[in-house]
Design a protein around this motif. Structure first.
Motif, PDB file in Angstrom:
ATOM      1  N   ALA A 248      15.116   2.909  44.051  1.00  0.00           N
ATOM      2  CA  ALA A 248      13.770   3.211  43.550  1.00  0.00           C
ATOM      3  C   ALA A 248      13.868   3.779  42.134  1.00  0.00           C
ATOM      4  CB  ALA A 248      13.075   4.185  44.489  1.00  0.00           C
ATOM      5  N   ARG A 249      14.181   5.055  42.020  1.00  0.00           N
ATOM      6  CA  ARG A 249      14.327   5.710  40.728  1.00  0.00           C
ATOM      7  C   ARG A 249      15.357   6.826  40.839  1.00  0.00           C
ATOM      8  NH1 ARG A 249      12.768   1.965  38.604  1.00  0.00           N
ATOM      9  NH2 ARG A 249      10.953   1.617  37.257  1.00  0.00           N
ATOM     10  N   GLU A 250      16.099   7.059  39.760  1.00  0.00           N
ATOM     11  CA  GLU A 250      17.185   8.037  39.757  1.00  0.00           C
ATOM     12  C   GLU A 250      16.702   9.431  40.121  1.00  0.00           C
ATOM     13  OE1 GLU A 250      20.582   9.745  36.630  1.00  0.00           O
ATOM     14  OE2 GLU A 250      19.014   8.370  35.933  1.00  0.00           O
ATOM     15  N   GLU A 251      15.540   9.841  39.569  1.00  0.00           N
ATOM     16  CA  GLU A 251      15.107  11.227  39.712  1.00  0.00           C
ATOM     17  C   GLU A 251      14.609  11.576  41.106  1.00  0.00           C
ATOM     18  OE1 GLU A 251      12.136   9.234  36.798  1.00  0.00           O
ATOM     19  OE2 GLU A 251      14.186   8.894  37.532  1.00  0.00           O
ATOM     20  N   ILE A 252      14.488  10.602  41.982  1.00  0.00           N
ATOM     21  CA  ILE A 252      14.057  10.877  43.353  1.00  0.00           C
ATOM     22  C   ILE A 252      15.130  11.644  44.123  1.00  0.00           C
ATOM     23  CG2 ILE A 252      13.481   9.753  45.555  1.00  0.00           C
ATOM     24  CD1 ILE A 252      12.188   7.543  43.824  1.00  0.00           C
ATOM     25  N   VAL A 253      16.397  11.476  43.719  1.00  0.00           N
ATOM     26  CA  VAL A 253      17.511  12.150  44.389  1.00  0.00           C
ATOM     27  C   VAL A 253      18.089  13.233  43.485  1.00  0.00           C
ATOM     28  CG1 VAL A 253      19.842  11.853  45.330  1.00  0.00           C
ATOM     29  CG2 VAL A 253      18.080  10.119  45.757  1.00  0.00           C
ATOM     30  N   ASP A 254      18.219  14.429  44.019  1.00  0.00           N
ATOM     31  CA  ASP A 254      18.869  15.541  43.320  1.00  0.00           C
ATOM     32  C   ASP A 254      20.381  15.300  43.371  1.00  0.00           C
ATOM     33  OD1 ASP A 254      20.075  17.922  42.535  1.00  0.00           O
ATOM     34  OD2 ASP A 254      18.592  19.186  43.515  1.00  0.00           O
ATOM     35  N   THR A 255      20.959  14.935  42.240  1.00  0.00           N
ATOM     36  CA  THR A 255      22.375  14.557  42.206  1.00  0.00           C
ATOM     37  C   THR A 255      23.282  15.711  42.614  1.00  0.00           C
ATOM     38  OG1 THR A 255      21.856  13.014  40.408  1.00  0.00           O
ATOM     39  CG2 THR A 255      24.172  13.509  40.791  1.00  0.00           C
ATOM     40  N   ASP A 256      22.979  16.924  42.183  1.00  0.00           N
ATOM     41  CA  ASP A 256      23.811  18.079  42.554  1.00  0.00           C
ATOM     42  C   ASP A 256      23.791  18.290  44.071  1.00  0.00           C
ATOM     43  OD1 ASP A 256      24.622  18.847  39.942  1.00  0.00           O
ATOM     44  OD2 ASP A 256      22.647  19.735  39.599  1.00  0.00           O
ATOM     45  N   ALA A 257      22.621  18.183  44.665  1.00  0.00           N
ATOM     46  CA  ALA A 257      22.516  18.353  46.116  1.00  0.00           C
ATOM     47  C   ALA A 257      23.236  17.226  46.844  1.00  0.00           C
ATOM     48  CB  ALA A 257      21.045  18.396  46.534  1.00  0.00           C
ATOM     49  N   MET A 258      23.161  16.006  46.298  1.00  0.00           N
ATOM     50  CA  MET A 258      23.857  14.883  46.923  1.00  0.00           C
ATOM     51  C   MET A 258      25.368  15.097  46.874  1.00  0.00           C
ATOM     52  SD  MET A 258      23.893  12.041  48.513  1.00  0.00           S
ATOM     53  CE  MET A 258      22.151  11.571  48.459  1.00  0.00           C
ATOM     54  N   LEU A 259      25.882  15.588  45.752  1.00  0.00           N
ATOM     55  CA  LEU A 259      27.320  15.854  45.642  1.00  0.00           C
ATOM     56  C   LEU A 259      27.757  16.864  46.686  1.00  0.00           C
ATOM     57  CD1 LEU A 259      30.053  15.614  44.237  1.00  0.00           C
ATOM     58  CD2 LEU A 259      29.279  17.357  42.599  1.00  0.00           C
ATOM     59  N   THR A 260      26.981  17.907  46.865  1.00  0.00           N
ATOM     60  CA  THR A 260      27.315  18.934  47.867  1.00  0.00           C
ATOM     61  C   THR A 260      27.339  18.323  49.265  1.00  0.00           C
ATOM     62  OG1 THR A 260      26.331  20.688  46.506  1.00  0.00           O
ATOM     63  CG2 THR A 260      26.606  21.138  48.851  1.00  0.00           C
ATOM     64  N   ALA A 261      26.363  17.467  49.570  1.00  0.00           N
ATOM     65  CA  ALA A 261      26.297  16.843  50.900  1.00  0.00           C
ATOM     66  C   ALA A 261      27.457  15.879  51.115  1.00  0.00           C
ATOM     67  CB  ALA A 261      24.961  16.114  51.053  1.00  0.00           C
ATOM     68  N   LEU A 262      27.861  15.174  50.078  1.00  0.00           N
ATOM     69  CA  LEU A 262      29.004  14.267  50.190  1.00  0.00           C
ATOM     70  C   LEU A 262      30.299  15.051  50.386  1.00  0.00           C
ATOM     71  CD1 LEU A 262      28.077  11.728  47.351  1.00  0.00           C
ATOM     72  CD2 LEU A 262      28.149  11.223  49.799  1.00  0.00           C
ATOM     73  N   GLN A 263      30.451  16.119  49.631  1.00  0.00           N
ATOM     74  CA  GLN A 263      31.664  16.942  49.752  1.00  0.00           C
ATOM     75  C   GLN A 263      31.776  17.571  51.133  1.00  0.00           C
ATOM     76  OE1 GLN A 263      30.920  19.544  46.417  1.00  0.00           O
ATOM     77  NE2 GLN A 263      32.337  18.433  45.077  1.00  0.00           N
ATOM     78  N   ALA A 264      30.644  17.906  51.730  1.00  0.00           N
ATOM     79  CA  ALA A 264      30.639  18.510  53.061  1.00  0.00           C
ATOM     80  C   ALA A 264      30.789  17.470  54.165  1.00  0.00           C
ATOM     81  CB  ALA A 264      29.341  19.295  53.262  1.00  0.00           C
ATOM     82  N   GLY A 265      30.741  16.191  53.798  1.00  0.00           N
ATOM     83  CA  GLY A 265      30.869  15.131  54.788  1.00  0.00           C
ATOM     84  C   GLY A 265      29.591  14.879  55.570  1.00  0.00           C
ATOM     85  N   ARG A 266      28.498  15.492  55.146  1.00  0.00           N
ATOM     86  CA  ARG A 266      27.233  15.304  55.862  1.00  0.00           C
ATOM     87  C   ARG A 266      26.694  13.900  55.635  1.00  0.00           C
ATOM     88  NH1 ARG A 266      24.173  18.261  58.692  1.00  0.00           N
ATOM     89  NH2 ARG A 266      22.004  17.666  59.086  1.00  0.00           N
ATOM     90  N   ILE A 267      26.833  13.390  54.397  1.00  0.00           N
ATOM     91  CA  ILE A 267      26.405  12.038  54.048  1.00  0.00           C
ATOM     92  C   ILE A 267      27.641  11.148  53.980  1.00  0.00           C
ATOM     93  CG2 ILE A 267      25.219  10.604  52.352  1.00  0.00           C
ATOM     94  CD1 ILE A 267      23.441  12.650  53.782  1.00  0.00           C
ATOM     95  N   LYS A 268      27.619  10.042  54.730  1.00  0.00           N
ATOM     96  CA  LYS A 268      28.777   9.135  54.746  1.00  0.00           C
ATOM     97  C   LYS A 268      28.902   8.382  53.434  1.00  0.00           C
ATOM     98  CE  LYS A 268      30.475   4.951  57.078  1.00  0.00           C
ATOM     99  NZ  LYS A 268      30.238   4.013  55.963  1.00  0.00           N
ATOM    100  N   SER A 269      27.770   7.923  52.914  1.00  0.00           N
ATOM    101  CA  SER A 269      27.814   7.118  51.700  1.00  0.00           C
ATOM    102  C   SER A 269      26.490   7.208  50.968  1.00  0.00           C
ATOM    103  CB  SER A 269      28.124   5.654  52.044  1.00  0.00           C
ATOM    104  OG  SER A 269      28.223   4.869  50.878  1.00  0.00           O
TER     105      SER A 269
END
Length: 388
Positions: free
Chosen positions: A231-252
């Protein structure tokens, strides 16, 4: 002769909609009646006072100073849905790439140096289990935003054997008709996030959707889910996504908007904004933008404007006058009084409003001359008036 200034390379199929006997179309016109563009950034360019409309051959209009255009009575068009199929197909690619080890498997196969075919096959068979994934059939896809693209994605996923949950608080009647009855409706975003294995985002970039997927909403996502952002880049908070990826909460995280912060991470599949990059999509957008400009310039009708209300009226007889004004009382009454004082009868008319602006189409039985237009233009709160 109506004059159209173009920016970017516009598909010839769109440009061909402008008949040469009535239109001049070029990239170097100084005082155009309208502008047709794709991604060219207009914010830093002065827009001539002659411009009545701007058409974006695409969905997003962040490259156009929309508020400034509204103040000048310039109608800004986009082409929602013209690129929907192209984006839908890329979402399918994202679903498959994130569920199977396709990309690392290809990289492994390309890295092998064995020249003997038997040895090559042995290495491939020995390691292919590293790239095993899961099928998307039977998985649940949550679609956030059920407009032209989101509804296509939802229906496509059903055809692939997926379960589909949809959420869109602003679902239009037209979108509802396009949507399969098999799509389950989520009561809120958190409910969709908690129930989905894959989440596909299809909402516009607005102040209220900025960082829609952030720290709070990511805490509601089912652990191990995949998020796709076409959709659009700004819809996702990149910092929050990085934290979720590092924690393994988000697979991809699959995104059409690469981020320097996420670059190189194995859980991230980043594409170079390919959503509408197909020949068919560019043609569809150009044709749709051209047709909307033509209908506005020739008839005053507005379809798919982002800053003015949808307004159209069949043209049967008489001379046509269009009027934009601030959405306050008595403006239209004042204009009608001016017409009455000149013994001009209104044959038909339509009035629509959107937020702080209103737009009117009036068919009258007398000639519309320059003094009449000048008198109407002097009415308080009138933004722009023209004879069509």
């Amino acid at each position: 002769m109506l004059r159209i200034r173009t920016y970017n390379n516009i598909s010839i199929k769109g440009l061909d909609r402008f008949g040469r006997e009535q239109y001049e179309v070029a990239s170097d016109i100084n005082r155009p009646d309208a502008i047709l563009l794709r991604s060219y950034r207009l914010h830093d360019d002065p827009i001539p006072d002659s411009v009545q409309a701007i058409a974006r051959a695409g969905a997003g209009v962040n490259n156009i100073p929309v508020d400034a255009c509204t103040d000048k009575g310039i109608v800004v068009f986009n082409t929602p849905g013209a690129n929907a199929n192209a984006v839908k197909e890329l979402v399918l690619a994202g679903l498959l790439l994130s569920s199977r080890g396709i990309l690392p498997g290809i990289a492994y196969a390309e890295s092998l140096t064995a020249t003997d075919h038997t040895e090559l096959n042995r290495q491939l068979e020995a390691e292919k289990k590293r790239f095993a994934g899961r099928e998307i059939a039977g998985q649940t896809l949550g679609v956030v935003g059920l407009g032209a693209i989101g509804s296509l994605v939802a229906n496509m996923a059903l055809g692939l054997g997926m379960k589909v949950i949809g959420y869109d608080p602003a679902l239009s009647v037209d979108a509802a008709w396009r949507l399969s009855s098999q799509v389950q409706k989520a009561e809120n975003l958190q409910s969709l996030l908690a129930r989905s294995d894959f989440i596909s985002l299809h909402v516009p970039a607005l102040p209220e959707t900025q960082h829609l997927i952030g720290t709070e909403t990511l805490s509601s996502v089912r652990e191990g889910a995949v998020i796709l952002n076409f959709a659009r880049e700004e819809i996702v908070d990149t910092d929050a996504m990085l934290t979720a990826l590092q924690a393994g909460r988000i697979k991809s995280y699959v995104s059409d908007f690469p981020s320097a912060l996420l670059r190189g991470r194995p859980e991230v599949i980043a594409m170079p904004h390919l959503g509408a990059s197909t020949a068919e999509s560019e043609q569809n957008c150009a044709v749709m933008a051209a047709e909307q400009l033509k209908d506005f310039l020739e008839n005053g009708n507005i379809r798919n404007a982002v800053n003015f209300p949808a307004t159209s009226m069949e043209r049967i007889s008489g001379n046509r006058l269009t009027l934009s004004n601030h959405n306050v009382p008595k403006v239209l009454g004042h204009v009608l009084s001016i017409l009455a004082n000149r013994n001009i009868n209104v044959i038909d008319m339509v009035n629509r409003s959107r937020n702080n602006v209103a737009y009117n189409i009036l068919d009258v039985d007398n000639e519309i001359d320059a003094p009449l237009l000048a008198e109407i233009a002097e009415v308080e709160h009138v933004i722009r008036v023209r004879a069509v």
